[in-house]
Design an enzyme around this catalytic site. Structure first.
Site, PDB file in Angstrom:
ATOM      1  N   VAL A   1     -86.254  38.140 -11.138  1.00 44.76           N
ATOM      2  CA  VAL A   1     -86.826  37.569  -9.928  1.00 44.76           C
ATOM      3  C   VAL A   1     -86.105  36.275  -9.533  1.00 44.76           C
ATOM      4  CG1 VAL A   1     -88.925  36.698  -8.837  1.00 44.76           C
ATOM      5  CG2 VAL A   1     -89.057  38.642 -10.400  1.00 44.76           C
ATOM      6  N   GLY A   2     -85.822  35.425 -10.524  1.00 43.65           N
ATOM      7  CA  GLY A   2     -85.125  34.174 -10.237  1.00 43.65           C
ATOM      8  C   GLY A   2     -83.794  34.422  -9.529  1.00 43.65           C
TER       9      GLY A   2
ATOM     10  N   LYS B   1     -98.826  36.651 -12.994  1.00 49.62           N
ATOM     11  CA  LYS B   1    -100.227  37.094 -12.930  1.00 49.62           C
ATOM     12  C   LYS B   1    -100.976  36.883 -14.249  1.00 49.62           C
ATOM     13  CE  LYS B   1     -97.507  40.944 -13.307  1.00 49.62           C
ATOM     14  NZ  LYS B   1     -96.274  41.194 -12.583  1.00 49.62           N
TER      15      LYS B   1
ATOM     16  N   GLY C   1     -96.343  42.491  -5.344  1.00 49.46           N
ATOM     17  CA  GLY C   1     -94.934  42.246  -5.031  1.00 49.46           C
ATOM     18  C   GLY C   1     -94.731  41.732  -3.622  1.00 49.46           C
TER      19      GLY C   1
ATOM     20  N   ILE D   1     -95.920  42.745  -0.826  1.00 51.42           N
ATOM     21  CA  ILE D   1     -97.018  42.943   0.140  1.00 51.42           C
ATOM     22  C   ILE D   1     -97.779  41.628   0.289  1.00 51.42           C
ATOM     23  CG2 ILE D   1     -99.032  44.340   0.742  1.00 51.42           C
ATOM     24  CD1 ILE D   1     -98.240  46.188  -1.634  1.00 51.42           C
TER      25      ILE D   1
ATOM     26  N   GLY E   1     -85.629  53.027 -17.486  1.00 53.32           N
ATOM     27  CA  GLY E   1     -85.864  51.594 -17.309  1.00 53.32           C
ATOM     28  C   GLY E   1     -86.977  51.257 -16.318  1.00 53.32           C
TER      29      GLY E   1
ATOM     30  N   GLU F   1     -91.646  49.818 -19.470  1.00 52.62           N
ATOM     31  CA  GLU F   1     -91.286  48.975 -20.611  1.00 52.62           C
ATOM     32  C   GLU F   1     -91.295  49.795 -21.899  1.00 52.62           C
ATOM     33  OE1 GLU F   1     -90.734  45.643 -20.297  1.00 52.62           O
ATOM     34  OE2 GLU F   1     -91.229  45.573 -18.166  1.00 52.62           O
TER      35      GLU F   1
ATOM     36  N   ASP G   1    -102.352  44.940 -16.776  1.00 53.55           N
ATOM     37  CA  ASP G   1    -101.630  44.336 -15.652  1.00 53.55           C
ATOM     38  C   ASP G   1    -102.459  44.485 -14.365  1.00 53.55           C
ATOM     39  OD1 ASP G   1     -98.989  43.403 -14.326  1.00 53.55           O
ATOM     40  OD2 ASP G   1     -99.473  45.268 -13.276  1.00 53.55           O
TER      41      ASP G   1
ATOM     42  N   LYS H   1    -104.239  41.422 -11.958  1.00 52.28           N
ATOM     43  CA  LYS H   1    -104.112  41.315 -10.503  1.00 52.28           C
ATOM     44  C   LYS H   1    -105.477  41.392  -9.826  1.00 52.28           C
ATOM     45  CE  LYS H   1     -99.442  43.215 -10.701  1.00 52.28           C
ATOM     46  NZ  LYS H   1     -98.692  44.493 -10.804  1.00 52.28           N
TER      47      LYS H   1
END
Lengths: 433, 433
Positions: free
Chosen positions: A16-17, A107, A136, A138, A189, A192, A203, A207
């Site tokens: 992300v970075g 999160k 993400g 949205i 990929g 995980e 997860d 959220k």
């Protein structure tokens, strides 16, 4: 328009970075032209300064010392993109304490340490921005805080984990088993190596807690939330559900009930004609029902480098704009308020029950009797041809009853001699009450 | 949290105005608790002060003198809910000139007088907020300005008129004619007695112009936009489209092309598996494709008292918050910039052509020859059983070609002796390039 330069400190130079750096390189001029804000990368902190992230970056911006980057008076806004609950937590608190706005995609941090984090936000009077933490790319959190701020949110349904939705979609379209699709996704990929956080629903629960905090203005504790994942879903279930006009989706369900907030995560049957049923593959969606507008829905890619980076950049613009104007972000999550969570088991729901019954007269009547004794009435029954041995699969759809009753009823049914061990119970969400 | 009271002047006490008053009565305390902003109705102007709007209101707040209400120094924010381009335009300009933020639901005003209005906004340094003008309760404009501000918007597809979508949905589900459903909708009050603004596509075009202005930062002129409505759609078309795997929707299409912005409004064939195809009844939806996130979609009720009121209230909160913080809203629409509109006819598109051909060998070859001579190649053909007289309906789906070529080709086909007069041409949107 007077241009204002805002310097961003990026913590974590991972997927992300690097996406944020690349996104700003591509669209920074456009953003400046549109908003009058010139977002400049002031520094990038990561322990690994060697790996090529595939984006152009001035090496002088890189540092292994994240704390110093946070403290640097030249840094106006911090983007925490490390993830996890260790360094990410410390650096977020450090930045807030220094009065610097923080943008985060984390999160787990917000859901597991919400009280501490939002308490720090309140004391700091600096903003925390976390659109990237849910859905993400949205902009669902902004919808809740902004466009829908005038609404009383009655309920929300979210498909919030792309990995789970991908697995369920593939299981349906290609008639494959959970294990097969998961293994394939891991090789490619998409999933995980340790898939528990995704496939066991945590997860999604993280959220959901964040959505509820924004809708109701206070953080919720993670414990006390009923979380079920998709490991137990057999491809047969998906086929039976389809025959009955439903699709199975892993849903986060948040509802304002009279006695508190219902919050559960579980695979549920969704009517095929509902827009949520057509959310396929890695896509996410959130349906929100408010008292004024009724249902609105938000749909898009819930993960990935650029969708998440887009949400981070949107938040950086907002944080920079708020800071330039001296404005605190509204509305806030108040860490001192507490919300009542409806006890798990109290929610009234319809269920799908798959039983294995001995194919003999009067057997179904016994099951109906047990259900009736627990206050559960049957809406419809689908009896299938016998598949194996002496048991025939029978699917029972029920009317509404409190969840705790199902648990007791299923136990009682299991002890009947005419019923096989393997009983499947899934929630049905009809969106019609 | 320090509470700040912001006094709202409401211009127009019709359906939406009354909805805003009622929405604030119901949810005002919640909004104050969440945002620290106490939105108080400071006055309501309408020419008709007698009709009962079904909401509780202090009669002392009512006035017939809208200009004085705008000028009243006790009024902090103005909500223009009159509609139309007369008084609404004057009062909006008057408020902006006085430095007061204006919230409006008036799409016609913004689309037809965009340059003048946004010019006034720039000079005034007061904000104009218009979430309610597009998509009712769906916070799509905030998505474009906020969460997606970091994106380059490649294209947008909108179902923006609930009346049209309702008519098309009913035509499909109940196999009724356009005229039948329209007459029914008019009797039930869902459609206007003068339905042209809706069914001829102009309301959709107004909204499309606003979406494009936000995505690209400048107002677009209404003239030069290709607008087609749904009057010409026969129920047979809907059936043929269904056979081919499509649904017909009235779409606003906005696209960033190399030579300018493509903007057209027309009924188009949408693949049934695309989320837009499942938007039924009075619902609206907008799909946005950005360079970072890819496709996101926003769905909900596009009209009605409370959905529109919800958007107005969300904007009032934003306007009040911006004013409290002394911040100007970002990003802005710059009236001095101008956008190049792709000339109508230049857009490359696939088409659905329904022809009536004499059922005789070699006829289809003649049609193919004419299409080929105009640079249009055929993707597939569906020949139906003859329905009436000597002509058999033949549906041709084409590959991409510039729209202007279709016009010439259709003229040439029409002049063939073997083809009936009645030729239908609809765009196909596949979302795949």
């Amino acid at each position: 328009m007077r241009m204002k330069t805002v310097r961003v400190g990026i913590l974590g130079f991972g997927t992300v970075g690097a996406g944020v750096v690349e996104g700003l390189r591509r669209n920074g001029a456009r953003i400046a032209e549109r908003t009058g804000l010139n977002l400049e990368v002031g520094g990038i902190a990561d322990l690994d300064l060697e790996t090529d992230r595939g984006v152009e970056v001035d090496r002088a911006l890189l540092t292994a010392d994240a704390a110093s980057l946070v403290d640097d008076p030249g840094i106006d806004v911090v983007a925490e993109l490390i993830g996890g609950e260790g360094a990410a937590r410390e650096l977020t608190l450090r930045a807030l304490k220094a009065g610097k706005p923080v943008v985060t995609a984390n999160k787990a941090l917000l859901a597991e340490h919400g009280k501490e984090i939002f308490d720090a936000v309140e004391r700091a009077e600096a903003g925390l921005y976390f659109e990237a933490a849910v859905g993400g790319g949205i902009p669902i959190l902004r919808a809740l805080c902004g466009g829908l701020v005038g609404e009383r949110v009655e309920r929300m349904y979210g498909i919030l984990n792309g990995t789970c939705n991908y697995i369920l979609s593939r299981m349906e379209s290609d008639r494959l088993s959970f294990e097969h699709v998961l293994a394939e996704a891991q090789r490619a990929g998409y999933a995980e190596a340790e898939p528990g956080l995704d496939v066991d629903g945590f997860d999604t629960a993280h959220k959901a807690v964040i959505l509820a905090a924004l809708a109701y203005g206070a953080p919720l504790p993670m414990d006390g939330i009923r979380v079920r994942g998709i490991r137990g879903i057999a491809s047969g279930e998906i086929e039976y559900a389809a025959e009955l006009g439903y699709r199975i989706k892993l849903l986060a369900i948040v509802r304002q009930r009279e006695n508190g907030i219902e919050l559960r995560v579980e695979p549920a049957l969704v009517p095929r004609q509902h827009p949520l049923a057509s959310v396929g593959g890695v896509f996410n969606a959130v349906a929100v029902e408010g008292d004024l507008t009724g249902e609105t829905m938000y749909y898009g890619r819930g993960a990935g480098r650029y969708p998440t980076a887009s949400a981070v950049i949107g938040d950086l613009v907002q944080a920079a704009g708020d800071r330039a104007a001296g404005a605190a972000p509204r509305p806030r999550i108040s860490s001192s308020r507490s919300l009542d969570l409806l006890p798990a088991g109290d929610a009234p729901l319809r269920c799908y029950l798959r039983l294995a019954l001995i194919d003999r007269p009067g057997v179904l009547a016994k099951v109906a009797e047990v259900l009736g004794a627990h206050g559960i009435s049957i809406a419809s029954v689908l009896q299938k041809e016998r598949r194996e041995g002496e048991y025939a699969p029978v699917i029972v759809l029920t009317h509404k009853a409190r969840e705790s009753r199902y648990e007791a009823a299923v136990e009682a049914i299991r002890s009947l001699e005419v019923v096989g061990e393997d009983i499947v119970r899934l929630a049905i969400e009809d969106f019609d009450d």
